[in-house]
Design an enzyme around this catalytic site. Sequence first.
Site, PDB file in Angstrom:
ATOM      1  N   LYS A 188     -14.251  -6.763   3.305  1.00 22.97           N
ATOM      2  CA  LYS A 188     -14.587  -7.844   2.378  1.00 22.97           C
ATOM      3  C   LYS A 188     -14.557  -9.188   3.113  1.00 22.97           C
ATOM      4  O   LYS A 188     -15.468  -9.990   3.017  1.00 22.97           O
ATOM      5  CB  LYS A 188     -13.598  -7.826   1.208  1.00 22.97           C
ATOM      6  CG  LYS A 188     -13.854  -8.879   0.163  1.00 22.97           C
ATOM      7  CD  LYS A 188     -12.864  -8.737  -0.983  1.00 22.97           C
ATOM      8  CE  LYS A 188     -12.898  -9.944  -1.881  1.00 22.97           C
ATOM      9  NZ  LYS A 188     -11.870  -9.890  -2.930  1.00 22.97           N
ATOM     10  N   GLU A 194      -7.728  -4.979  12.329  1.00 23.38           N
ATOM     11  CA  GLU A 194      -7.931  -3.547  12.603  1.00 23.38           C
ATOM     12  C   GLU A 194      -9.417  -3.178  12.553  1.00 23.38           C
ATOM     13  O   GLU A 194      -9.930  -2.466  13.407  1.00 23.38           O
ATOM     14  CB  GLU A 194      -7.183  -2.695  11.560  1.00 23.38           C
ATOM     15  CG  GLU A 194      -5.674  -2.797  11.613  1.00 23.38           C
ATOM     16  CD  GLU A 194      -5.108  -3.874  10.706  1.00 23.38           C
ATOM     17  OE1 GLU A 194      -5.799  -4.900  10.463  1.00 23.38           O
ATOM     18  OE2 GLU A 194      -3.968  -3.707  10.241  1.00 23.38           O
ATOM     19  N   GLY A 242     -10.274  -5.954  -3.215  1.00 26.48           N
ATOM     20  CA  GLY A 242     -10.514  -4.877  -2.255  1.00 26.48           C
ATOM     21  C   GLY A 242     -10.100  -3.511  -2.798  1.00 26.48           C
ATOM     22  O   GLY A 242     -10.843  -2.531  -2.699  1.00 26.48           O
ATOM     23  N   ARG A 243      -8.921  -3.438  -3.402  1.00 27.26           N
ATOM     24  CA  ARG A 243      -8.417  -2.129  -3.853  1.00 27.26           C
ATOM     25  C   ARG A 243      -9.088  -1.656  -5.142  1.00 27.26           C
ATOM     26  O   ARG A 243      -8.787  -0.578  -5.627  1.00 27.26           O
ATOM     27  CB  ARG A 243      -6.895  -2.177  -3.982  1.00 27.26           C
ATOM     28  CG  ARG A 243      -6.373  -3.300  -4.856  1.00 27.26           C
ATOM     29  CD  ARG A 243      -4.867  -3.475  -4.724  1.00 27.26           C
ATOM     30  NE  ARG A 243      -4.383  -4.652  -5.440  1.00 27.26           N
ATOM     31  CZ  ARG A 243      -4.331  -5.874  -4.944  1.00 27.26           C
ATOM     32  NH1 ARG A 243      -4.752  -6.107  -3.704  1.00 27.26           N
ATOM     33  NH2 ARG A 243      -3.868  -6.882  -5.667  1.00 27.26           N
ATOM     34  N   GLU A 328       0.251  -2.693  -4.109  1.00 27.54           N
ATOM     35  CA  GLU A 328      -0.292  -3.983  -3.684  1.00 27.54           C
ATOM     36  C   GLU A 328      -0.586  -4.852  -4.909  1.00 27.54           C
ATOM     37  O   GLU A 328      -0.523  -6.067  -4.859  1.00 27.54           O
ATOM     38  CB  GLU A 328      -1.557  -3.804  -2.827  1.00 27.54           C
ATOM     39  CG  GLU A 328      -1.862  -5.016  -1.967  1.00 27.54           C
ATOM     40  CD  GLU A 328      -2.998  -4.814  -0.971  1.00 27.54           C
ATOM     41  OE1 GLU A 328      -4.144  -4.680  -1.395  1.00 27.54           O
ATOM     42  OE2 GLU A 328      -2.736  -4.801   0.246  1.00 27.54           O
ATOM     43  N   HIS A 359       7.748  22.981  -1.602  1.00 24.70           N
ATOM     44  CA  HIS A 359       8.461  23.609  -0.490  1.00 24.70           C
ATOM     45  C   HIS A 359       8.994  22.573   0.482  1.00 24.70           C
ATOM     46  O   HIS A 359       9.369  22.901   1.604  1.00 24.70           O
ATOM     47  CB  HIS A 359       7.540  24.603   0.215  1.00 24.70           C
ATOM     48  CG  HIS A 359       7.033  25.652  -0.732  1.00 24.70           C
ATOM     49  ND1 HIS A 359       7.738  26.800  -1.021  1.00 24.70           N
ATOM     50  CD2 HIS A 359       5.926  25.681  -1.518  1.00 24.70           C
ATOM     51  CE1 HIS A 359       7.062  27.519  -1.917  1.00 24.70           C
ATOM     52  NE2 HIS A 359       5.961  26.851  -2.245  1.00 24.70           N
ATOM     53  N   LYS A 468       0.702 -10.334   9.027  1.00 24.21           N
ATOM     54  CA  LYS A 468      -0.547 -10.469   9.795  1.00 24.21           C
ATOM     55  C   LYS A 468      -0.475 -11.696  10.707  1.00 24.21           C
ATOM     56  O   LYS A 468      -0.844 -11.646  11.877  1.00 24.21           O
ATOM     57  CB  LYS A 468      -1.738 -10.653   8.846  1.00 24.21           C
ATOM     58  CG  LYS A 468      -2.128  -9.438   8.056  1.00 24.21           C
ATOM     59  CD  LYS A 468      -3.422  -9.756   7.296  1.00 24.21           C
ATOM     60  CE  LYS A 468      -3.675  -8.795   6.172  1.00 24.21           C
ATOM     61  NZ  LYS A 468      -4.789  -9.170   5.324  1.00 24.21           N
TER      62      LYS A 468
HETATM   63  O1  F6P Z   1      -4.003  -6.407   4.170  1.00 27.64           O
HETATM   64  C1  F6P Z   1      -4.337  -6.279   2.841  1.00 27.64           C
HETATM   65  C2  F6P Z   1      -5.815  -6.325   2.584  1.00 27.64           C
HETATM   66  O2  F6P Z   1      -6.222  -7.626   2.432  1.00 27.64           O
HETATM   67  C3  F6P Z   1      -6.159  -5.481   1.380  1.00 27.64           C
HETATM   68  O3  F6P Z   1      -5.938  -6.121   0.201  1.00 27.64           O
HETATM   69  C4  F6P Z   1      -7.569  -5.129   1.664  1.00 27.64           C
HETATM   70  O4  F6P Z   1      -8.011  -4.066   0.881  1.00 27.64           O
HETATM   71  C5  F6P Z   1      -7.498  -4.830   3.135  1.00 27.64           C
HETATM   72  O5  F6P Z   1      -6.579  -5.757   3.641  1.00 27.64           O
HETATM   73  C6  F6P Z   1      -8.793  -4.923   3.879  1.00 27.64           C
HETATM   74  O6  F6P Z   1      -9.364  -6.191   3.764  1.00 27.64           O
HETATM   75  P1  F6P Z   1     -10.876  -6.435   4.170  1.00 27.64           P
HETATM   76  O7  F6P Z   1     -11.744  -5.618   3.292  1.00 27.64           O
HETATM   77  O8  F6P Z   1     -11.096  -7.902   3.984  1.00 27.64           O
HETATM   78  O9  F6P Z   1     -11.030  -6.014   5.600  1.00 27.64           O
END
Ligand code: F6P
Length: 500
Positions: A188, A194, A242-243, A328, A359, A468
Amino acid sequence: MQKRLAEQAARLGQGSLWELVTGDPARATDFALRVGPLYANFARQHVDREALAVLFDIAREADLPAAMRRLVDGEPVNFTENRAALHTALRGDLSPARAARDAHRQAGEALARMEALVARLHADSRITDVVSVGIGGSDLGPRLVVDALSRPDAPVCVHFVSNVDASAIERTLVGLDPARTAGIVISKSFGTQETLLNGAILRDWLGDGTRLFAVSANVERAGREFGIAPERMLPMWDWVGGRYSLWSAVGFPIALALGMPAFRELLAGAAAFDRHAVESPLEDNLAVWHALTAVWNRNALGAAAQAVFPYDERLRLLPAYLQQLVMESLGKQARHDGEDAGIDTVPVWWGGVGSDVQHSFFQALHQGTQQVPADFIGVSRSDHGHEGSHAAMLSNLLAQTEALANGQPSTDPHRRYPGGRPSTLLLLDALTPSALGHLLALYEHSTYLQAVLWGINAFDQFGVELGKQMATKLLPALRGEAEADDPVTRELLSQIRAPR
Ligand code: F6P
């Protein structure tokens, strides 16, 4: 709210669930609801009708119906960022409000563009695989749905990479041919460390930039950093969290794996549940029941954990998905006015897939000292044709909920099952895109309603920012170009850097 719930919990005391159920057998049907292919039974929650009446009074006082309307009308329910959270507009048009209609129109346009890209990629016989790079909300939802619903004859095989540990992308790419693979970078913000690192590895591995796509609300950055042409980009918007975004172009990997008709069925399933959640009276509203029992378990019974156990291998990723969605969203303690919520908010959500979990950690659920309320999720009809296995699966599911609730006395304390452990049973008729859409929309709305009851914001996530920022600040120290400020971190860095 806390005081009223505590009074009810004290009145009910430690009485067993068995007594509650046998004392009021009609609750087996009265405490159950069905919405299309999704059935839910709350009869094994530790509430009686009087406690439920108090919970519904609380729901009325909090005006949950108005809160649902604010959500779907596109009001700024994300009040700390002054934004709407219009995930419902991605899958339906149940609001005449201007913001919701605009959002629905934009979503429709994006869906049409996505459909064209899906058709193009499916028509390209060279493409056998797709690698989707994203993290959190840009990964967990699509990953769950693809894992749950894709079939061996899928038009393309979709792989997901999220972790910044490059072993993840290495392992994924090792068996793939760059000439036969397309890549999608989903972010987003297009600023997530990452995803940018993995996206760059993927781009270089692909070589040919014409098979790299992006989904982002920050098209400018996607173009600048990755050279992705506008025709290979799909939009996101700040009015979708995002979620809550798998219903948008973030679902591009879903549409590629399952086909567009299945993706539309998923959306339609969620939209049908949305309509139920917005239009049903409180007492008939499944999202409200789910939210109220969650609040009951947390605030009346003091449960610090909530488990989720899908009894279907295809839903094995559901606990991870729900951990982000719920924790979150609800891991907050500041109210609208900045005051402390003054009440416990989200418990720890965790879980695993049945029957495997029986188990491993189920021993602690049956005889441990903590009561962990659980959502059990079953699927009535299997698709695999091994009826004996399916019957075994369902018998295990039913047995566990019964054993946890009713326990079993024994003169030997080591062999005694205390019971009284609450659970909700959610049953899907079959694991179809529509049924999954219903289930995920239920959890989204329950999460939002819990936030409303606690007075917190379900749609921001400031709590993830500090880590972060610190990680970025520590990068020079890891390269040996600076020292860390914190003495413990300094020592840890010296251990990491020491030659051995
Ligand atoms: O670190 C949390 C977060 O901002 C989430 O809320 C989000 O889904 C994820 O990182 C990824 O964010 P983006 O879609 O901006 O890469």
